[in-house]
Motif scaffolding. Structure first.
Motif, mmCIF file in Angstrom:
data_model
loop_
_atom_site.group_PDB
_atom_site.id
_atom_site.type_symbol
_atom_site.label_atom_id
_atom_site.label_comp_id
_atom_site.label_asym_id
_atom_site.label_seq_id
_atom_site.Cartn_x
_atom_site.Cartn_y
_atom_site.Cartn_z
ATOM 1 N N HIS A 111 0.844 -1.196 0.000
ATOM 2 C CA HIS A 111 0.000 0.000 0.000
ATOM 3 C C HIS A 111 0.876 1.242 0.000
ATOM 4 N N LEU A 112 0.585 2.148 -0.929
ATOM 5 C CA LEU A 112 1.283 3.427 -0.950
ATOM 6 C C LEU A 112 0.509 4.376 -0.047
ATOM 7 N N GLY A 113 1.143 4.766 1.039
ATOM 8 C CA GLY A 113 0.480 5.591 2.028
ATOM 9 C C GLY A 113 1.160 6.919 2.229
ATOM 10 N N SER A 114 1.248 7.322 3.471
ATOM 11 C CA SER A 114 1.797 8.617 3.836
ATOM 12 C C SER A 114 2.616 8.457 5.107
ATOM 13 N N ASN A 115 3.743 9.128 5.167
ATOM 14 C CA ASN A 115 4.618 9.043 6.325
ATOM 15 C C ASN A 115 4.125 10.018 7.390
ATOM 16 N N VAL A 116 3.291 9.521 8.288
ATOM 17 C CA VAL A 116 2.681 10.379 9.307
ATOM 18 C C VAL A 116 2.855 9.773 10.693
ATOM 19 N N ARG A 117 2.786 10.646 11.664
ATOM 20 C CA ARG A 117 2.827 10.182 13.048
ATOM 21 C C ARG A 117 1.521 9.457 13.375
ATOM 22 N N GLN A 118 1.588 8.570 14.327
ATOM 23 C CA GLN A 118 0.405 7.828 14.782
ATOM 24 C C GLN A 118 -0.698 8.784 15.243
ATOM 25 N N ASP A 119 -0.325 9.879 15.879
ATOM 26 C CA ASP A 119 -1.309 10.805 16.433
ATOM 27 C C ASP A 119 -1.597 11.990 15.502
ATOM 28 N N THR A 120 -1.450 11.792 14.204
ATOM 29 C CA THR A 120 -1.690 12.875 13.251
ATOM 30 C C THR A 120 -3.099 13.442 13.399
ATOM 31 N N THR A 121 -3.230 14.716 13.128
ATOM 32 C CA THR A 121 -4.546 15.357 13.109
ATOM 33 C C THR A 121 -4.920 15.798 11.699
ATOM 34 N N SER A 122 -4.073 15.534 10.741
ATOM 35 C CA SER A 122 -4.361 15.835 9.338
ATOM 36 C C SER A 122 -5.408 14.852 8.827
ATOM 37 N N VAL A 123 -6.472 15.365 8.238
ATOM 38 C CA VAL A 123 -7.548 14.498 7.755
ATOM 39 C C VAL A 123 -7.020 13.510 6.718
ATOM 40 N N TYR A 124 -6.368 14.027 5.683
ATOM 41 C CA TYR A 124 -5.859 13.172 4.618
ATOM 42 C C TYR A 124 -4.890 12.122 5.161
ATOM 43 N N SER A 125 -3.990 12.539 6.000
ATOM 44 C CA SER A 125 -3.014 11.608 6.565
ATOM 45 C C SER A 125 -3.675 10.582 7.471
ATOM 46 N N SER A 126 -4.707 10.998 8.175
ATOM 47 C CA SER A 126 -5.457 10.061 9.026
ATOM 48 C C SER A 126 -6.090 8.958 8.197
ATOM 49 N N TRP A 127 -6.564 9.304 7.014
ATOM 50 C CA TRP A 127 -7.152 8.279 6.142
ATOM 51 C C TRP A 127 -6.120 7.194 5.834
ATOM 52 N N HIS A 128 -4.899 7.608 5.549
ATOM 53 C CA HIS A 128 -3.851 6.615 5.281
ATOM 54 C C HIS A 128 -3.593 5.747 6.511
ATOM 55 N N ARG A 129 -3.555 6.342 7.681
ATOM 56 C CA ARG A 129 -3.342 5.557 8.912
ATOM 57 C C ARG A 129 -4.474 4.542 9.097
ATOM 58 N N LEU A 130 -5.705 4.935 8.813
ATOM 59 C CA LEU A 130 -6.833 4.009 8.947
ATOM 60 C C LEU A 130 -6.720 2.857 7.951
ATOM 61 N N ILE A 131 -6.332 3.168 6.729
ATOM 62 C CA ILE A 131 -6.159 2.113 5.725
ATOM 63 C C ILE A 131 -5.047 1.158 6.146
ATOM 64 N N GLU A 132 -3.933 1.704 6.614
ATOM 65 C CA GLU A 132 -2.833 0.851 7.054
ATOM 66 C C GLU A 132 -3.260 -0.048 8.211
ATOM 67 N N ALA A 133 -4.026 0.492 9.143
ATOM 68 C CA ALA A 133 -4.505 -0.323 10.257
ATOM 69 C C ALA A 133 -5.398 -1.450 9.752
#
Length: 152
Positions: A111-133
């Motif tokens: 999966h091509l995602g986004s390099n974000v912290r676990q506690d990100t508050t960015s909406v777009y980046s949060s979507w990537h964290r949810l997909i990765e989970a």
């Protein structure tokens, strides 16, 4: 050892097209079997002109058509590269692709995602964290690709 089959979602875009170009020599040499998808018929034709097995698929259709068309497209595939559109629909698109991959017997998903912290508050980046989970709980082998720029 059998030839691995690789399926690429998002094969005609900014990231997917260079990936196809990179994998094409191995496909042509018979080291891998490459299958790619595109939403538009003209993009399917362009992929076929490269010698790639191409399928016209739209992950948005899973909402009305169910997973069976995706499962059928992924039958016999070993590995999937998943890249979806960058909008809120990416959540449902990714879930459909992941669920279909699992049902079709895919063994590994990239999966091509986004390099974000676990506690990100960015909406777009949060979507990537949810997909990765979701990928991580799917039971599939997985690799998360994260561009090197860090977002908050």
């Amino acid at each position: 050892m059998s030839t691995p089959t690789i399926f690429v979602f998002g094969a005609t875009g900014t990231f997917g097209k260079p990936l196809i170009d990179e994998l094409l020599p191995d496909h042509k040499a018979g080291r891998i079997k490459l299958i790619a998808s595109a939403r538009k018929a003209e993009n399917v034709a362009a992929l076929e002109n490269l010698g790639v097995v191409a399928k016209q698929l739209d992950l948005d259709n899973a909402e009305m058509d169910g997973l069976e068309p995706l499962i059928e497209a992924l039958r016999g595939v070993d590995r999937v590269f998943l890249l979806t559109g960058y909008e809120y629909k990416m959540l449902a698109q990714s879930k459909a692709a992941i669920d279909a991959a699992k049902a079709a017997g895919v063994t590994h998903l990239v999966h091509l995602g986004s390099n974000v912290r676990q506690d990100t508050t960015s909406v777009y980046s949060s979507w990537h964290r949810l997909i990765e989970a979701y990928v991580e709980t799917s039971g599939l082998g997985f690799t998360h690709l994260r561009p090197c720029q860090t977002f908050q």
